[in-house]
Enzyme design. Sequence first.
Site, short mmCIF file in Angstrom:
data_model
loop_
_atom_site.label_atom_id
_atom_site.label_comp_id
_atom_site.label_asym_id
_atom_site.label_seq_id
_atom_site.Cartn_x
_atom_site.Cartn_y
_atom_site.Cartn_z
N GLU A 26 0.76 -1.18 0.01
CA GLU A 26 -0.02 0.07 0.09
C GLU A 26 0.87 1.12 0.15
OE1 GLU A 26 -3.73 -0.44 2.63
OE2 GLU A 26 -2.36 -2.07 3.40
N SER A 191 -6.45 -2.32 1.28
CA SER A 191 -6.69 -1.63 0.17
C SER A 191 -7.11 -2.35 -1.02
CB SER A 191 -5.54 -0.86 -0.39
OG SER A 191 -5.25 0.22 0.28
N SER A 332 -11.08 10.04 0.56
CA SER A 332 -11.35 8.92 1.19
C SER A 332 -12.60 8.92 2.26
CB SER A 332 -10.20 8.57 2.21
OG SER A 332 -8.88 8.40 1.16
#
Length: 364
Positions: A26, A191, A332
């Site tokens: 990530e 993720s 996000s």
Amino acid sequence: MTETPGPETAARKTRVALVFGGRSGEHAISAATAAGVMKAIDSDKYEVLPIGITRDGDWVLAAGDASRWELAAGRLPEVTTGSGPALASLGEAGPVDVVFPLLHGPYGEDGTIQGLLELAGVRYVGAGVLASAVGMDKHYMKLVFAGHGLPVAPYVVVRPSEWEQRPEAVVARVQEALEFPVFVKPARAGSSLGVTRVDDLTGLADAIEEARAHDPKVLVEQGVEGREIECAVLGGRGGAAPRASVPGEIVVDHGAATFYDFEAKYLSDSQARTEAPADLPADVAQRVREVAVQAFEAISGEGLSRVDVFVTPDGEVLLNEINTMPGFTPISMYSKMWEASGMSYTELVDELIQLALERPTGLR
């Protein structure tokens, strides 16, 4: 490495080290998160020290402006040894009041850097060593949730030695314990890296191998009929109770993606959209918020976490997972849910830093 503010330091800005990149899969998302924080942080209050960690674990004082670390079409940002002057230690960057570890996945979100900062006596944003480690490992996370009486869906753990020596026993356990569809995922990654939806037995082995490319320990989770709902949790000031945002939902275009995978999360403009607040009955939304806070408290969370749940057609709320350092860019879901709850991204960054500054290091 740290300073206790006194008369001689009170006039200067609080120095915040943003640590990003890292050795996990990530890496690019961590860099993009750092870009968002760099742009949003209140420059009148804080001086930012951007510190990047390469994929090989080297530390550099990252040069350039925030745009260098943003996600872009066809390009994922990466910290390299050429990204800035090398650092043998955090102390070489100068005095630091608080660290904001914007690291996702192993070697950052899992308690490793938190342990380093505890040893050094440096204040930092987010969960401590134990909460970070438990929140990273979905196997032990679910054990802790279940131990606190919180609802979780059935799952099977696939350990590396068992899969390598007795794969047929793994298949038998999955068949006995779960019903298809199932989701196969790395136990310690995020993720949606290495996550595969499996609709029948023929795809199970390949899905496990795909997950093992990211982590030798794998989880096979029961697919749950219902909606995937998220809730953002923020620690309370001065020992107050944690706060929960309005719940949010990511609505996926199932004509393009079978679930909310890495591409749908970060690389596509058309496969998914966020809705905050989620369209839920008031009592269900309240239950989601209650379960989110209970999950945060169960792992001894601090600072921030995003809690993901399933809401079944009859309104039951089942815990999926907790992320102690969730994706934290301005777009996000964590920041979007707080925005819908009345807290801007800049205010959220400030609140997290202030929470870290009021919290002592060491046992607490």
